[in-house]
Design an enzyme around this catalytic site. Structure first.
Site, PDB file in Angstrom:
ATOM      1  N   SER A 147      33.820  40.818  51.470  1.00  0.00           N
ATOM      2  CA  SER A 147      33.985  40.017  50.256  1.00  0.00           C
ATOM      3  C   SER A 147      33.129  40.616  49.140  1.00  0.00           C
ATOM      4  CB  SER A 147      33.504  38.591  50.575  1.00  0.00           C
ATOM      5  OG  SER A 147      33.212  37.859  49.412  1.00  0.00           O
ATOM      6  N   TYR A 160      28.275  31.606  52.917  1.00  0.00           N
ATOM      7  CA  TYR A 160      29.370  32.591  52.878  1.00  0.00           C
ATOM      8  C   TYR A 160      28.822  33.974  52.545  1.00  0.00           C
ATOM      9  CZ  TYR A 160      34.066  34.353  51.564  1.00  0.00           C
ATOM     10  OH  TYR A 160      35.248  35.058  51.471  1.00  0.00           O
TER      11      TYR A 160
HETATM   12  N1  LIG Z   1      41.010  34.695  48.929  1.00  0.00           N
HETATM   13  C1  LIG Z   1      40.102  35.530  48.453  1.00  0.00           C
HETATM   14  O1  LIG Z   1      39.968  35.709  47.229  1.00  0.00           O
HETATM   15  C2  LIG Z   1      39.202  36.282  49.397  1.00  0.00           C
HETATM   16  C3  LIG Z   1      38.381  37.235  48.851  1.00  0.00           C
HETATM   17  C4  LIG Z   1      37.543  37.969  49.683  1.00  0.00           C
HETATM   18  C5  LIG Z   1      37.546  37.759  51.034  1.00  0.00           C
HETATM   19  N2  LIG Z   1      38.347  36.833  51.564  1.00  0.00           N
HETATM   20  C6  LIG Z   1      38.335  36.721  53.024  1.00  0.00           C
HETATM   21  O2  LIG Z   1      39.604  37.126  53.542  1.00  0.00           O
HETATM   22  C7  LIG Z   1      39.929  36.350  54.683  1.00  0.00           C
HETATM   23  C8  LIG Z   1      41.250  35.621  54.473  1.00  0.00           C
HETATM   24  O3  LIG Z   1      41.162  34.883  53.274  1.00  0.00           O
HETATM   25  P1  LIG Z   1      42.264  33.825  52.822  1.00  0.00           P
HETATM   26  O4  LIG Z   1      41.963  33.490  51.428  1.00  0.00           O
HETATM   27  O5  LIG Z   1      43.637  34.289  53.204  1.00  0.00           O
HETATM   28  O6  LIG Z   1      41.801  32.589  53.749  1.00  0.00           O
HETATM   29  P2  LIG Z   1      42.567  31.300  54.185  1.00  0.00           P
HETATM   30  O7  LIG Z   1      41.585  30.189  54.260  1.00  0.00           O
HETATM   31  O8  LIG Z   1      43.765  31.091  53.316  1.00  0.00           O
HETATM   32  O9  LIG Z   1      43.049  31.691  55.675  1.00  0.00           O
HETATM   33  C9  LIG Z   1      42.149  31.889  56.714  1.00  0.00           C
HETATM   34  C10 LIG Z   1      42.793  31.445  58.025  1.00  0.00           C
HETATM   35  O10 LIG Z   1      41.804  31.524  59.056  1.00  0.00           O
HETATM   36  C11 LIG Z   1      42.018  30.445  59.924  1.00  0.00           C
HETATM   37  N3  LIG Z   1      40.790  30.116  60.660  1.00  0.00           N
HETATM   38  C12 LIG Z   1      39.678  29.537  60.158  1.00  0.00           C
HETATM   39  N4  LIG Z   1      38.781  29.333  61.153  1.00  0.00           N
HETATM   40  C13 LIG Z   1      39.359  29.810  62.287  1.00  0.00           C
HETATM   41  C14 LIG Z   1      38.922  29.877  63.637  1.00  0.00           C
HETATM   42  N5  LIG Z   1      37.737  29.407  64.006  1.00  0.00           N
HETATM   43  N6  LIG Z   1      39.742  30.433  64.552  1.00  0.00           N
HETATM   44  C15 LIG Z   1      40.965  30.914  64.178  1.00  0.00           C
HETATM   45  N7  LIG Z   1      41.433  30.870  62.904  1.00  0.00           N
HETATM   46  C16 LIG Z   1      40.631  30.306  61.987  1.00  0.00           C
HETATM   47  C17 LIG Z   1      42.406  29.292  59.006  1.00  0.00           C
HETATM   48  O11 LIG Z   1      43.054  28.269  59.725  1.00  0.00           O
HETATM   49  C18 LIG Z   1      43.285  29.991  57.999  1.00  0.00           C
HETATM   50  O12 LIG Z   1      44.650  29.914  58.363  1.00  0.00           O
HETATM   51  C19 LIG Z   1      38.727  35.418  54.909  1.00  0.00           C
HETATM   52  O13 LIG Z   1      37.844  36.030  55.811  1.00  0.00           O
HETATM   53  C20 LIG Z   1      38.111  35.326  53.535  1.00  0.00           C
HETATM   54  O14 LIG Z   1      36.752  34.999  53.579  1.00  0.00           O
HETATM   55  C21 LIG Z   1      39.181  36.075  50.782  1.00  0.00           C
HETATM   56  O1  LIG Z   2      33.872  30.812  45.655  1.00  0.00           O
HETATM   57  C1  LIG Z   2      33.986  32.028  45.567  1.00  0.00           C
HETATM   58  O2  LIG Z   2      33.204  32.747  44.919  1.00  0.00           O
HETATM   59  C2  LIG Z   2      35.173  32.685  46.202  1.00  0.00           C
HETATM   60  O3  LIG Z   2      35.892  31.841  47.026  1.00  0.00           O
HETATM   61  C3  LIG Z   2      34.798  33.954  46.902  1.00  0.00           C
HETATM   62  O4  LIG Z   2      33.803  33.809  47.780  1.00  0.00           O
HETATM   63  C4  LIG Z   2      36.041  34.714  47.289  1.00  0.00           C
HETATM   64  O5  LIG Z   2      36.909  33.982  48.085  1.00  0.00           O
HETATM   65  C5  LIG Z   2      35.887  36.055  47.842  1.00  0.00           C
HETATM   66  O6  LIG Z   2      35.279  36.115  49.102  1.00  0.00           O
HETATM   67  C6  LIG Z   2      35.319  37.029  46.854  1.00  0.00           C
HETATM   68  O7  LIG Z   2      35.414  38.329  47.344  1.00  0.00           O
END
Ligand SMILES: NC(=O)c1ccc[n+]([C@@H]2O[C@H](COP(=O)([O-])OP(=O)(O)OC[C@H]3O[C@@H](n4cnc5c(N)ncnc54)[C@H](O)[C@@H]3O)[C@@H](O)[C@H]2O)c1
Ligand SMILES: O=C(O)[C@H](O)[C@@H](O)[C@H](O)[C@H](O)CO
Length: 264
Positions: A147, A160
């Site tokens: 992230s 986080y």
């Molecule tokens: N959305 C963003 O902008 C963003 C940015 C950087 C990193 N990320 C990271 O990318 C990944 C995916 O992000 P997203 O936005 O698609 O998340 P999301 O919340 O939409 O999806 C994550 C999925 O993980 C599942 N999950 C949670 N806990 C679990 C567990 N204990 N066992 C099995 N499954 C579980 C949830 O049910 C969900 O379906 C995450 O690790 C998130 O931190 C997201």
């Molecule tokens: O509240 C926040 O700042 C965001 O949710 C982030 O943490 C992103 O999801 C992502 O991980 C950034 O890379």
């Protein structure tokens, strides 16, 4: 091998945890389109069934497994079942993640630990669960979803940030321990992406929404599909001598200090 063939992952089995929607689904779709046999996991049958139907509509067969990635016994059993029913895992994407936006001074220990368990401890559990078989079979690929918070902090996301910063270091450490077995461990660091996780801070008129568009040199939120190329690269022979890195797919955020209020 010709250069584009390096990206072909036909015959490989890829597990994307939490791969039922959002970034996980975009990455899983990219891996399947590059030839991988797709396995997804999540916490509920409903999520898996909906996702399997969505993948099928794209012409992709996804094998779904319900388990909690923080439960070592359940995760180890599931990895063994996947090996027996689909094939041993060649590519693991530790994508499942949660966030709790709570000021640090008000955060309960239970909330802190929940985030650390899913975002940091589970990738350790899952990586350990697939490593022995990867070692026996001569290699594998592990991709950890890091992230912006692997590098910088922000109000309300202390657990986080601690987990995702830790995940960057887990990536480097596993890369160090397992490179000798031809296992490459890398991370993808998405910038701000339009998914359910960011929905509460992405609404029109929300100050954070305006801030992100201004703070991102590319001047937009990322679309999940923006991760496809990096995911295929890190899952394929194209990255066989790349290990311990986090590739930030962030529209330039980390490269830039940002703009002052009057610099539009
Ligand atoms: N959305 C963003 O902008 C963003 C940015 C950087 C990193 N990320 C990271 O990318 C990944 C995916 O992000 P997203 O936005 O698609 O998340 P999301 O919340 O939409 O999806 C994550 C999925 O993980 C599942 N999950 C949670 N806990 C679990 C567990 N204990 N066992 C099995 N499954 C579980 C949830 O049910 C969900 O379906 C995450 O690790 C998130 O931190 C997201
Ligand atoms: O509240 C926040 O700042 C965001 O949710 C982030 O943490 C992103 O999801 C992502 O991980 C950034 O890379």
């Amino acid at each position: 091998m010709k250069s584009l063939e390096l990206f072909n992952i036909s015959g490989k089995v890829a597990l994307v945890t939490g791969g039922t929607h959002g970034l996980g689904m975009a990455i899983a779709t990219a891996l399947a389109e590059a030839g991988a046999t797709l396995v997804i996991n999540d916490l509920s049958k409903e999520k898996l069934d909906n996702a399997i139907a969505e993948y099928a509509a794209k012409g992709i067969e996804a094998h779904g497994y319900i388990f909690d990635v923080t439960d070592e016994a359940a995760a180890t059993t599931a990895v063994a079942r996947i090996a027996a029913e689909v094939g041993p895992i060649d590519i693991l994407v530790n994508n499942a993640g949660i966030i709790k936006r709570i000021p640090a001074a008000e955060m309960s220990l239970a909330d802190w630990q929940a985030v650390i368990n899913v975002d940091l401890t589970a990738p350790f559990i899952m990586s350990k669960a697939v490593a022995r078989s990867m070692i026996e079979r001569g290699g594998g690929k592990i991709i950890n979803m890091c992230s912006m918070m692997s590098e910088v902090g922000r109000d309300t996301v202390s657990a986080y940030a601690a987990a995702k910063g830790g995940l960057k270091m887990l990536t480097r450490n596993l890369a160090t321990e397992w490179a000798r077995y031809n296992i490459q461990v890398n991370g993808i660091g998405p910038g701000y992406f339009a998914t359910a996780q960011t929905a509460p801070i992405r609404v029109n008129g929300h100050p954070f929404n305006e801030f992100i568009i201004k703070r991102t040199p590319a001047a937009r939120w990322g679309n999940p599909e923006d991760l496809a190329g990096t995911a295929v690269f890190l899952a394929s022979h194209a990255s066989d001598f790349v290990s311990g890195h986090v590739v930030y797919v962030d529209g330039g955020i980390l490269a830039s200090l940002g703009k002052a209020m009057n610099e539009d």
